[in-house]
Design a protein around this motif. Structure first.
Motif, short mmCIF file in Angstrom:
data_model
loop_
_atom_site.label_atom_id
_atom_site.label_comp_id
_atom_site.label_asym_id
_atom_site.label_seq_id
_atom_site.Cartn_x
_atom_site.Cartn_y
_atom_site.Cartn_z
N GLU A 87 0.83 -1.20 0.00
CA GLU A 87 0.00 0.00 0.00
C GLU A 87 0.87 1.26 0.00
OE1 GLU A 87 -2.55 -0.25 3.36
OE2 GLU A 87 -3.60 -2.06 2.67
N LEU A 88 1.93 1.24 0.79
CA LEU A 88 2.81 2.40 0.89
C LEU A 88 3.57 2.64 -0.41
CD1 LEU A 88 4.15 1.87 4.51
CD2 LEU A 88 2.58 3.65 3.75
N LEU A 89 3.96 1.57 -1.09
CA LEU A 89 4.65 1.72 -2.37
C LEU A 89 3.74 2.36 -3.41
CD1 LEU A 89 6.61 -1.67 -2.54
CD2 LEU A 89 7.62 0.62 -2.50
N ALA A 90 2.46 2.07 -3.31
CA ALA A 90 1.49 2.62 -4.28
C ALA A 90 1.05 4.04 -3.93
CB ALA A 90 0.27 1.71 -4.36
N ASP A 91 1.32 4.46 -2.71
CA ASP A 91 0.90 5.79 -2.24
C ASP A 91 1.90 6.84 -2.72
OD1 ASP A 91 0.09 8.05 -0.91
OD2 ASP A 91 0.41 7.24 1.10
N GLN A 92 1.48 7.68 -3.64
CA GLN A 92 2.36 8.72 -4.17
C GLN A 92 2.08 10.09 -3.57
OE1 GLN A 92 4.97 7.83 -6.19
NE2 GLN A 92 4.21 5.78 -5.72
N GLU A 93 1.18 10.16 -2.62
CA GLU A 93 0.82 11.45 -2.03
C GLU A 93 1.78 11.85 -0.91
OE1 GLU A 93 -3.24 11.61 -0.88
OE2 GLU A 93 -4.01 11.20 -2.90
N ARG A 94 2.29 10.88 -0.19
CA ARG A 94 3.23 11.18 0.89
C ARG A 94 4.66 10.98 0.41
NH1 ARG A 94 1.68 7.82 6.07
NH2 ARG A 94 1.00 6.27 4.55
N SER A 95 5.59 11.61 1.09
CA SER A 95 6.99 11.47 0.73
C SER A 95 7.46 10.04 1.01
CB SER A 95 7.85 12.44 1.54
OG SER A 95 7.87 12.05 2.91
N ALA A 96 8.50 9.62 0.31
CA ALA A 96 9.06 8.29 0.54
C ALA A 96 9.59 8.18 1.96
CB ALA A 96 10.19 8.02 -0.47
N GLU A 97 10.12 9.28 2.51
CA GLU A 97 10.62 9.27 3.89
C GLU A 97 9.48 8.95 4.86
OE1 GLU A 97 13.47 11.70 1.51
OE2 GLU A 97 11.27 11.58 1.65
N ALA A 98 8.32 9.60 4.65
CA ALA A 98 7.18 9.37 5.53
C ALA A 98 6.68 7.93 5.41
CB ALA A 98 6.05 10.35 5.20
N ARG A 99 6.67 7.41 4.21
CA ARG A 99 6.18 6.05 4.00
C ARG A 99 7.13 5.02 4.60
NH1 ARG A 99 5.64 5.55 -2.03
NH2 ARG A 99 6.87 7.46 -2.16
N LEU A 100 8.44 5.24 4.44
CA LEU A 100 9.41 4.32 5.03
C LEU A 100 9.32 4.37 6.55
CD1 LEU A 100 11.76 2.35 4.77
CD2 LEU A 100 13.32 4.32 4.64
N TRP A 101 9.17 5.57 7.09
CA TRP A 101 9.04 5.72 8.54
C TRP A 101 7.82 4.95 9.04
CZ3 TRP A 101 5.65 7.44 12.26
CH2 TRP A 101 6.18 7.77 13.51
N GLU A 102 6.71 5.07 8.32
CA GLU A 102 5.48 4.39 8.74
C GLU A 102 5.63 2.88 8.67
OE1 GLU A 102 1.68 3.49 10.01
OE2 GLU A 102 2.94 5.27 10.26
N LEU A 103 6.30 2.37 7.65
CA LEU A 103 6.51 0.93 7.54
C LEU A 103 7.36 0.43 8.70
CD1 LEU A 103 6.20 -1.75 6.07
CD2 LEU A 103 8.17 -1.11 4.64
N CYS A 104 8.43 1.15 9.01
CA CYS A 104 9.29 0.76 10.13
C CYS A 104 8.52 0.76 11.44
CB CYS A 104 10.49 1.71 10.23
SG CYS A 104 11.67 1.60 8.87
N ARG A 105 7.78 1.83 11.68
CA ARG A 105 7.01 1.94 12.92
C ARG A 105 6.00 0.81 13.06
NH1 ARG A 105 2.45 2.52 14.63
NH2 ARG A 105 1.62 2.68 12.51
N SER A 106 5.25 0.57 11.97
CA SER A 106 4.22 -0.46 12.01
C SER A 106 4.82 -1.85 12.19
CB SER A 106 3.40 -0.41 10.72
OG SER A 106 2.43 -1.44 10.70
N ASP A 107 5.95 -2.09 11.53
CA ASP A 107 6.59 -3.40 11.61
C ASP A 107 7.06 -3.68 13.05
OD1 ASP A 107 7.34 -5.78 10.50
OD2 ASP A 107 8.86 -4.96 9.16
N VAL A 108 7.63 -2.67 13.69
CA VAL A 108 8.07 -2.85 15.07
C VAL A 108 6.88 -3.11 15.99
CG1 VAL A 108 9.15 -1.71 17.06
CG2 VAL A 108 10.17 -1.50 14.79
N GLU A 109 5.79 -2.38 15.78
CA GLU A 109 4.60 -2.60 16.61
C GLU A 109 4.06 -4.02 16.41
OE1 GLU A 109 1.48 0.25 16.52
OE2 GLU A 109 2.64 1.63 17.79
#
Length: 218
Positions: A87-109
């Motif tokens: 989903e994050l790879l397909a999301d072009q509205e947010r910056s790649a930095e924000a999407r990578l941060w969200e993936l890392c955060r969610s994965d840790v949770e």
């Protein structure tokens, strides 16, 4: 002979409160508890079945044995993150930095937020055998998604391919490494831990605005 017309299901080994879970879900929950508290090698299929309140024969109706239970648990720690990554790879509205941060955060949770430290099962030597190829394939696909998001960041785009691969390894290793950190202090608030880890991941990448705070980078 008098019959009620009621279909008799597979009997339980003991009466337990109805959790609302299906038999396979009960078995996976029991396996997660026993594998993480008693150890994988020390846990028998009979113990798993009994903990789930089912007969051992019922367990074999759904799973071929301990390896099947372990494989299902391992994949359950990766597939939600992989779905989010897509989903994050397909999301072009947010910056790649924000999407990578969200993936890392969610994965840790995901790795640290459940009642049992399932991520610790990654460290089992048994996981190296061919039976767990499915888990390793899903994990490799998730790592590729990390790499794609990293490469899309401003800092990542400036890296040579070998350096980008190294930083992907470091970020992915950091995320999976939280398993050991969480084990040392399981009472640490998971949300704060996940956000701090995501911040650290972006610092590894060299991304600007790595300190994401509660909302992550813009």
């Amino acid at each position: 002979m008098v019959t009620t017309g009621r279909r008799v299901g597979r009997p339980r080994a003991e009466q337990r409160p109805d959790s609302g879970l299906s038999a396979p879900e009960e078995l996976l929950r029991a396996a997660a508890e026993l594998f993480t508290t008693h150890g994988y090698a020390a846990t028998t299929t009979r113990a798993v079945a009994e903990r789930a309140g089912l007969r051992q024969a019922t367990m074999y109706h759904y799973f071929g044995g301990k390896e099947d239970l372990l494989a299902a648990l391992l994949e359950s720690t990766v597939r939600p993150s992989l779905e989010l990554a897509r989903e994050l790879l397909a999301d072009q509205e947010r910056s790649a930095e924000a999407r990578l941060w969200e993936l890392c955060r969610s994965d840790v949770e995901l790795l640290c937020g459940g009642p049992h430290n399932l991520g610790g099962l990654y460290l089992l030597p048994e996981v190296r055998v061919d039976r767990f190829d499915g888990f390793h394939r899903v994990r490799a696909e998730l790592k590729e998604a990390y790499g794609a998001l990293l490469a899309a960041t401003g800092a990542g785009a400036a890296l040579a391919s070998d350096e980008a691969a190294l930083r992907t390894d470091l970020v992915f290793g950091l995320i999976e490494g939280v398993i050991l950190v969480h084990r040392s202090d399981p009472e640490r608030p998971v949300a704060a831990f996940a956000a701090a880890t995501a911040d650290a991941a972006l610092r590894i990448v060299g991304a600007a605005g790595a300190a994401g705070g509660a909302g992550g980078p813009a």
